[in-house]
Each structure stands twice: as structure tokens, then as C-alpha cells.
Design a protein around this motif. Structure first.
Motif, PDB file in Angstrom:
ATOM      1  N   UNK A  21       4.564   1.018   1.060  1.00 31.23           N
ATOM      2  CA  UNK A  21       3.652   1.377  -0.034  1.00 31.23           C
ATOM      3  C   UNK A  21       2.190   1.358   0.398  1.00 31.23           C
ATOM      4  N   UNK A  22       1.880   0.607   1.440  1.00 28.44           N
ATOM      5  CA  UNK A  22       0.491   0.539   1.913  1.00 28.44           C
ATOM      6  C   UNK A  22       0.116   1.766   2.729  1.00 28.44           C
ATOM      7  N   UNK A  23       1.032   2.187   3.620  1.00 34.79           N
ATOM      8  CA  UNK A  23       0.711   3.321   4.497  1.00 34.79           C
ATOM      9  C   UNK A  23       1.296   4.644   4.009  1.00 34.79           C
ATOM     10  N   UNK A  24       2.330   4.571   3.167  1.00 37.70           N
ATOM     11  CA  UNK A  24       2.990   5.786   2.699  1.00 37.70           C
ATOM     12  C   UNK A  24       3.974   6.366   3.700  1.00 37.70           C
ATOM     13  N   UNK A  25       4.203   5.661   4.820  1.00 38.03           N
ATOM     14  CA  UNK A  25       5.119   6.152   5.852  1.00 38.03           C
ATOM     15  C   UNK A  25       6.565   5.762   5.536  1.00 38.03           C
ATOM     16  N   UNK A  26       7.489   6.648   5.919  1.00 40.14           N
ATOM     17  CA  UNK A  26       8.916   6.364   5.774  1.00 40.14           C
ATOM     18  C   UNK A  26       9.392   5.595   6.999  1.00 40.14           C
ATOM     19  N   UNK A  27      10.212   4.595   6.764  1.00 40.45           N
ATOM     20  CA  UNK A  27      10.746   3.775   7.846  1.00 40.45           C
ATOM     21  C   UNK A  27      12.267   3.914   7.840  1.00 40.45           C
ATOM     22  N   UNK A  28      12.828   4.365   8.959  1.00 35.32           N
ATOM     23  CA  UNK A  28      14.281   4.502   9.083  1.00 35.32           C
ATOM     24  C   UNK A  28      14.890   3.116   9.285  1.00 35.32           C
ATOM     25  N   UNK A  29      15.960   2.795   8.528  1.00 31.36           N
ATOM     26  CA  UNK A  29      16.598   1.486   8.696  1.00 31.36           C
ATOM     27  C   UNK A  29      17.084   1.268  10.135  1.00 31.36           C
ATOM     28  N   UNK A  30      16.979   0.023  10.604  1.00 28.83           N
ATOM     29  CA  UNK A  30      17.340  -0.327  11.977  1.00 28.83           C
ATOM     30  C   UNK A  30      18.791   0.020  12.296  1.00 28.83           C
ATOM     31  N   UNK A  31      19.723  -0.228  11.346  1.00 27.33           N
ATOM     32  CA  UNK A  31      21.140   0.097  11.565  1.00 27.33           C
ATOM     33  C   UNK A  31      21.329   1.584  11.860  1.00 27.33           C
ATOM     34  N   UNK A  32      20.583   2.428  11.157  1.00 29.85           N
ATOM     35  CA  UNK A  32      20.677   3.874  11.352  1.00 29.85           C
ATOM     36  C   UNK A  32      20.181   4.259  12.737  1.00 29.85           C
ATOM     37  N   UNK A  33      19.058   3.706  13.153  1.00 34.51           N
ATOM     38  CA  UNK A  33      18.486   3.997  14.469  1.00 34.51           C
ATOM     39  C   UNK A  33      19.463   3.579  15.571  1.00 34.51           C
ATOM     40  N   UNK A  34      20.048   2.395  15.446  1.00 34.70           N
ATOM     41  CA  UNK A  34      20.988   1.881  16.448  1.00 34.70           C
ATOM     42  C   UNK A  34      22.224   2.784  16.529  1.00 34.70           C
ATOM     43  N   UNK A  35      22.774   3.169  15.382  1.00 35.26           N
ATOM     44  CA  UNK A  35      23.984   3.998  15.388  1.00 35.26           C
ATOM     45  C   UNK A  35      23.692   5.399  15.921  1.00 35.26           C
TER      46      UNK A  35
END
Length: 143
Positions: A21-35
Motif C-alpha cells: 500500500x505504501x509503494x503500490x507495487x505488486x509482490x508475487x508470493x514466495x511459494x509462487x516464485x519458488x514453484x
């Protein structure tokens, strides 16, 4: 051309991005990145550097095999192994497609927009895994 590879382990779905909410950037969940990294590594390990042409129309077939819950009665487990009882649990089919298709962008093909036909099938197994088959749909020659 046809390519096949297997990702061993429990099938995963694409997680929803979280927003800062501070930067407005989307963050991909760690589980998704690992898989997604696991999918890429398995593709490169089993299919090498093979990549479909940028103008190819692709058909992707995914078979997701989920672990048989140990708490199920013996009869139900046998029905699960036989494919009579199939998983109606998460991840959803669309999230199974999304995580595999996104992971293979720039690796197996230029972009997942090239996928014009897709099928996901869910089963139970004692060997959880995801089997992926990608087929180049040949354009009929014009005369």
C-alpha cells in the motif's frame, strides 16, 4: 514438435499478488516464485534449450497428480488410485495452468499467448507430480 516434462512434488497454483500500500507495487508470493523456478529448472533439465518458434500455435496438456490423503479409508484410496474419485480441491485448474504457462515464458516459447488450446486434468496418486505436454499445432498449408 512435441515436448514433455514432469515436475515432481505436490501440484501448486499461481498465488495472487499482494500489493504494497505504501509503494503500490505488486509482490508475487514466495511459494509462487519458488514453484515457477522449479518448473523452469525441470523444463531445462528434461527438454534442454529447445524452444518453440515465436509464431507457433501451441496446445498444452497438464496432468496434475495430488497426494492421496492418508486419512481416507482403504476402499476410497483404491478408487482414487483408479481415477474414479478425482480431486475437487485447490488449486483451481486455471491457477494450475497459469503457474506452468507463466513459468515457461521466454524458456519454452516467446509468450504464453501462443497457447491456443489447453487442458488440465486432476488425479490422485502415490507419486504427486505435474506432467506437461506441449505440442506445436501445425498451420495447414494454403494452396
Amino acid at each position: 514438435m512435441e515436448l514433455k516434462f514432469t515436475v515432481h512434488g505436490e501440484p501448486k497454483g499461481k498465488g495472487r499478488p499482494r500489493f504494497n500500500t505504501k509503494t503500490g507495487h505488486a509482490i508475487t508470493p514466495k511459494d509462487t516464485v519458488i514453484y515457477e523456478n522449479l518448473v523452469r529448472m525441470e523444463y531445462l533439465s528434461q527438454c534442454g534449450e529447445t524452444k518453440f518458434p515465436d509464431d507457433a500455435m501451441l496446445d498444452m496438456r497438464i496432468k496434475a497428480y495430488y497426494t492421496i490423503p492418508p486419512s481416507r479409508p482403504k476402499k476410497k484410496k483404491e478408487l482414487m488410485r483408479a481415477g474414479i474419485i478425482r480431486p475437487t480441491k485447490k488449486p483451481d485448474m486455471d491457477n494450475c495452468i497459469k503457474i506452468i504457462a507463466d513459468a515457461l515464458n521466454k524458456i519454452a516459447y516467446h509468450d504464453d499467448t501462443q497457447i491456443v488450446d489447453c487442458q488440465v486434468r486432476k488425479f490422485y496418486s502415490d507419486d504427486p507430480r505435474v506432467e506437461v505436454r506441449i505440442l506445436d499445432i501445425k498451420t495447414p498449408s494454403t494452396k
